[in-house]
Design a protein around this motif. Structure first.
Motif, mmCIF file in Angstrom:
data_model
loop_
_atom_site.group_PDB
_atom_site.id
_atom_site.type_symbol
_atom_site.label_atom_id
_atom_site.label_comp_id
_atom_site.label_asym_id
_atom_site.label_seq_id
_atom_site.Cartn_x
_atom_site.Cartn_y
_atom_site.Cartn_z
ATOM 1 N N TYR A 83 -15.889 21.630 -12.087
ATOM 2 C CA TYR A 83 -14.788 22.540 -13.127
ATOM 3 C C TYR A 83 -14.529 21.861 -14.461
ATOM 4 O O TYR A 83 -14.562 22.367 -15.248
ATOM 5 N N CYS A 84 -14.204 20.584 -14.246
ATOM 6 C CA CYS A 84 -13.614 19.766 -15.343
ATOM 7 C C CYS A 84 -14.630 18.558 -15.759
ATOM 8 O O CYS A 84 -14.485 18.025 -16.806
ATOM 9 N N GLU A 139 -18.725 12.302 -2.953
ATOM 10 C CA GLU A 139 -18.470 13.941 -2.653
ATOM 11 C C GLU A 139 -16.962 14.086 -2.049
ATOM 12 O O GLU A 139 -16.302 15.099 -2.427
ATOM 13 N N GLN A 140 -16.561 13.192 -1.165
ATOM 14 C CA GLN A 140 -15.087 13.316 -0.531
ATOM 15 C C GLN A 140 -14.264 13.492 -1.585
ATOM 16 O O GLN A 140 -13.165 14.265 -1.536
ATOM 17 N N TYR A 141 -14.196 12.513 -2.505
ATOM 18 C CA TYR A 141 -13.039 12.542 -3.582
ATOM 19 C C TYR A 141 -13.371 13.981 -4.572
ATOM 20 O O TYR A 141 -12.090 14.352 -4.797
ATOM 21 N N VAL A 142 -14.382 14.234 -4.952
ATOM 22 C CA VAL A 142 -14.517 15.734 -5.409
ATOM 23 C C VAL A 142 -13.993 16.723 -4.755
ATOM 24 O O VAL A 142 -13.365 17.602 -5.171
ATOM 25 N N THR A 143 -14.312 16.785 -3.396
ATOM 26 C CA THR A 143 -13.862 17.810 -2.575
ATOM 27 C C THR A 143 -12.156 17.900 -2.411
ATOM 28 O O THR A 143 -11.563 18.821 -2.586
ATOM 29 N N PHE A 144 -11.611 16.459 -2.260
ATOM 30 C CA PHE A 144 -9.864 16.434 -2.564
ATOM 31 C C PHE A 144 -9.620 17.117 -3.972
ATOM 32 O O PHE A 144 -8.583 17.667 -4.080
ATOM 33 N N HIS A 145 -10.176 16.463 -5.077
ATOM 34 C CA HIS A 145 -9.784 16.999 -6.335
ATOM 35 C C HIS A 145 -9.897 18.428 -6.679
ATOM 36 O O HIS A 145 -9.065 18.855 -7.044
ATOM 37 N N ILE A 146 -11.038 18.823 -5.947
ATOM 38 C CA ILE A 146 -11.288 20.437 -6.097
ATOM 39 C C ILE A 146 -9.914 21.176 -5.514
ATOM 40 O O ILE A 146 -9.375 22.125 -5.987
ATOM 41 N N GLY A 147 -9.801 20.782 -4.238
ATOM 42 C CA GLY A 147 -8.563 21.203 -3.523
ATOM 43 C C GLY A 147 -7.252 21.216 -4.043
ATOM 44 O O GLY A 147 -6.646 22.101 -4.042
#
Length: 95
Positions: free
Chosen positions: A25-26, A33-41
């Motif tokens: 998105y940004c 990938e775990q950090y991206v999952t938290f960031h997106i949520g």
């Protein structure tokens, strides 16, 4: 504004490492990938898909379980150390 910089989360990727994943998105790079999952949520909850929200909730639940397990082990360790010191103190006192 000072409060905005205080609330901003840091997900910096070291300069000598390639990012493990990037936010769709940004475009922000992340270490895993775990950090991206938290960031997106957290930061893109309104615009992300249902599958991404489910992945976020699963990661959050796993992290809560891991944190609970750590706290439980820490509490047991403190109890056992206290018991050990009390036992050694009783032996020395009875001496």
């Amino acid at each position: 504004m000072a409060t905005d910089s205080a609330l901003e989360r840091e997900y910096d990727v070291p300069p000598d490492h390639a990012p493990g994943a990037t936010c769709p998105y940004c475009g922000r790079p992340f270490r895993s990938e775990q950090y991206v999952t938290f960031h997106i949520g957290v930061d893109h909850a309104e615009e992300c898909s249902e599958a991404e929200l489910e992945a976020f909730e699963e990661e959050r639940d796993d992290e809560e379980y891991d944190l609970f397990t750590f706290h439980f082990k820490a509490a047991i360790s403190v109890f056992l150390i206290y018991f050990l010191f009390t036992f050694v103190y009783a032996l020395v006192w009875a001496g």
